[in-house]
Design a protein around this motif. Structure first.
Motif, PDB file in Angstrom:
ATOM      1  N   VAL A 177       0.811  -1.223   0.000  1.00  0.00           N
ATOM      2  CA  VAL A 177       0.000   0.000   0.000  1.00  0.00           C
ATOM      3  C   VAL A 177       0.845   1.274   0.000  1.00  0.00           C
ATOM      4  CG1 VAL A 177      -1.987  -1.131   1.060  1.00  0.00           C
ATOM      5  CG2 VAL A 177      -0.380   0.108   2.493  1.00  0.00           C
ATOM      6  N   SER A 178       2.052   1.193   0.526  1.00  0.00           N
ATOM      7  CA  SER A 178       2.926   2.367   0.500  1.00  0.00           C
ATOM      8  C   SER A 178       3.731   2.445  -0.790  1.00  0.00           C
ATOM      9  CB  SER A 178       3.894   2.348   1.693  1.00  0.00           C
ATOM     10  OG  SER A 178       4.829   1.283   1.556  1.00  0.00           O
ATOM     11  N   PHE A 234       3.847   6.036  -2.371  1.00  0.00           N
ATOM     12  CA  PHE A 234       2.592   6.657  -1.925  1.00  0.00           C
ATOM     13  C   PHE A 234       2.875   7.249  -0.556  1.00  0.00           C
ATOM     14  CE2 PHE A 234      -1.420   6.766   0.330  1.00  0.00           C
ATOM     15  CZ  PHE A 234      -2.248   7.384  -0.592  1.00  0.00           C
ATOM     16  N   ASP A 257       1.018   9.861   1.202  1.00  0.00           N
ATOM     17  CA  ASP A 257      -0.037  10.569   1.930  1.00  0.00           C
ATOM     18  C   ASP A 257      -0.394   9.773   3.191  1.00  0.00           C
ATOM     19  OD1 ASP A 257      -2.257  11.888   2.901  1.00  0.00           O
ATOM     20  OD2 ASP A 257      -3.334  11.908   0.975  1.00  0.00           O
ATOM     21  N   ALA A 289      -4.017   9.440   4.333  1.00  0.00           N
ATOM     22  CA  ALA A 289      -4.882   8.550   3.555  1.00  0.00           C
ATOM     23  C   ALA A 289      -4.467   7.090   3.680  1.00  0.00           C
ATOM     24  CB  ALA A 289      -4.868   8.978   2.091  1.00  0.00           C
ATOM     25  N   MET A 290      -3.395   6.827   4.443  1.00  0.00           N
ATOM     26  CA  MET A 290      -2.835   5.474   4.471  1.00  0.00           C
ATOM     27  C   MET A 290      -3.790   4.438   5.078  1.00  0.00           C
ATOM     28  SD  MET A 290      -0.057   4.256   3.168  1.00  0.00           S
ATOM     29  CE  MET A 290       1.277   5.427   3.200  1.00  0.00           C
ATOM     30  N   GLU A 291      -4.490   4.792   6.152  1.00  0.00           N
ATOM     31  CA  GLU A 291      -5.396   3.812   6.768  1.00  0.00           C
ATOM     32  C   GLU A 291      -6.499   3.412   5.787  1.00  0.00           C
ATOM     33  OE1 GLU A 291      -7.890   2.916  10.840  1.00  0.00           O
ATOM     34  OE2 GLU A 291      -6.904   4.856  10.605  1.00  0.00           O
ATOM     35  N   ALA A 292      -7.071   4.382   5.075  1.00  0.00           N
ATOM     36  CA  ALA A 292      -8.106   4.076   4.087  1.00  0.00           C
ATOM     37  C   ALA A 292      -7.532   3.207   2.968  1.00  0.00           C
ATOM     38  CB  ALA A 292      -8.701   5.362   3.513  1.00  0.00           C
ATOM     39  N   ARG A 293      -6.304   3.477   2.599  1.00  0.00           N
ATOM     40  CA  ARG A 293      -5.650   2.685   1.548  1.00  0.00           C
ATOM     41  C   ARG A 293      -5.426   1.251   2.021  1.00  0.00           C
ATOM     42  NH1 ARG A 293      -2.897   3.977  -3.287  1.00  0.00           N
ATOM     43  NH2 ARG A 293      -0.989   2.779  -3.627  1.00  0.00           N
ATOM     44  N   ASN A 310      -7.211  -0.344   4.244  1.00  0.00           N
ATOM     45  CA  ASN A 310      -8.527  -0.990   4.278  1.00  0.00           C
ATOM     46  C   ASN A 310      -9.042  -1.325   2.885  1.00  0.00           C
ATOM     47  OD1 ASN A 310      -8.644  -1.029   7.066  1.00  0.00           O
ATOM     48  ND2 ASN A 310      -9.541   1.020   7.165  1.00  0.00           N
ATOM     49  N   ALA A 311      -8.739  -0.481   1.908  1.00  0.00           N
ATOM     50  CA  ALA A 311      -9.187  -0.730   0.534  1.00  0.00           C
ATOM     51  C   ALA A 311      -8.492  -1.938  -0.087  1.00  0.00           C
ATOM     52  CB  ALA A 311      -8.948   0.515  -0.327  1.00  0.00           C
ATOM     53  N   TYR A 312      -7.282  -2.227   0.336  1.00  0.00           N
ATOM     54  CA  TYR A 312      -6.524  -3.348  -0.223  1.00  0.00           C
ATOM     55  C   TYR A 312      -6.875  -4.674   0.421  1.00  0.00           C
ATOM     56  CZ  TYR A 312      -3.268  -1.024  -3.376  1.00  0.00           C
ATOM     57  OH  TYR A 312      -2.718  -0.367  -4.427  1.00  0.00           O
TER      58      TYR A 312
END
Length: 183
Positions: A94-95, A156, A158, A161-165, A167-169
């Motif tokens: 995610v990062s 990446f 931000d 926005a990392m927690e949302a990212r 969770n999205a993955y």
């Protein structure tokens, strides 16, 4: 305090004498017979608890049944890489990290330690319940991703926005309930 970590694959190498000596020099010795399967574990948790009068904090590399200590069952935590490896992978993805740094690995273990619930600490268990793996993976993944940003290896960046990212993955297996009616 004293810490014994067994990775020898030699069953019984944590003898009664060794374990009692560790308990003599520490209020709560940490004793971790990590070799698996259970038949090559350096010591059995029940023996460790008996030899330390229940003082030891024990984690193993294989699953063991809870141990009776003074009339109560003490859960034996399984110290397994499954608590951090999925989160390390998730945080790296995610990062968009270009490498996995030593501090990202450290962040994973720190996040795992902070994820221990108070009830786990109160029951003197070193590891969370295996059934909490999904939650632990998210906590560890977020910590690893944020550390990748801090280390300058993330593409990446931000952090807000990392927690949302994270969770999205993630995918959570949810199965419909199936009821079978019998005549």
């Amino acid at each position: 305090g004293n810490v014994l970590i067994g990775t020898s694959g030699q069953a019984g190498s944590f003898t009664e004498e060794v374990v009692r000596n560790a308990a003599r020099h520490s209020e709560h010795p940490v004793i971790m017979p990590m070799s698996n399967p259970t038949d090559i574990s350096e010591a059995k948790p029940a023996d460790i608890m008996k030899w330390t009068d229940g003082k030891a904090l024990v984690a193993t590399g294989s699953p063991f049944a809870p141990v009776d200590v003074g009339g109560e069952k003490r859960r034996i935590g399984q110290a397994n890489n499954v608590f951090v490896f999925p989160g390390i992978g998730l945080g790296t993805i995610v990062s968009g990290a270009t490498e996995i740094t030593g501090s990202m690995i450290s962040a994973s273990s720190t996040a795992l330690a902070h994820a221990l619930e108070e009830s786990t600490i109160e029951e003197r268990c070193l590891m969370p319940q295996v059934n909490s793996l999904w939650e632990i993976c998210g906590i560890v993944g977020l910590a690893v991703a944020k550390q990748a940003v801090a280390d300058g290896v993330a593409t990446f960046t931000d952090v807000d926005a990392m927690e949302a990212r994270v969770n999205a993955y993630r995918w959570k297996p949810e199965y419909p309930e199936i009821l079978i009616e019998r005549d």
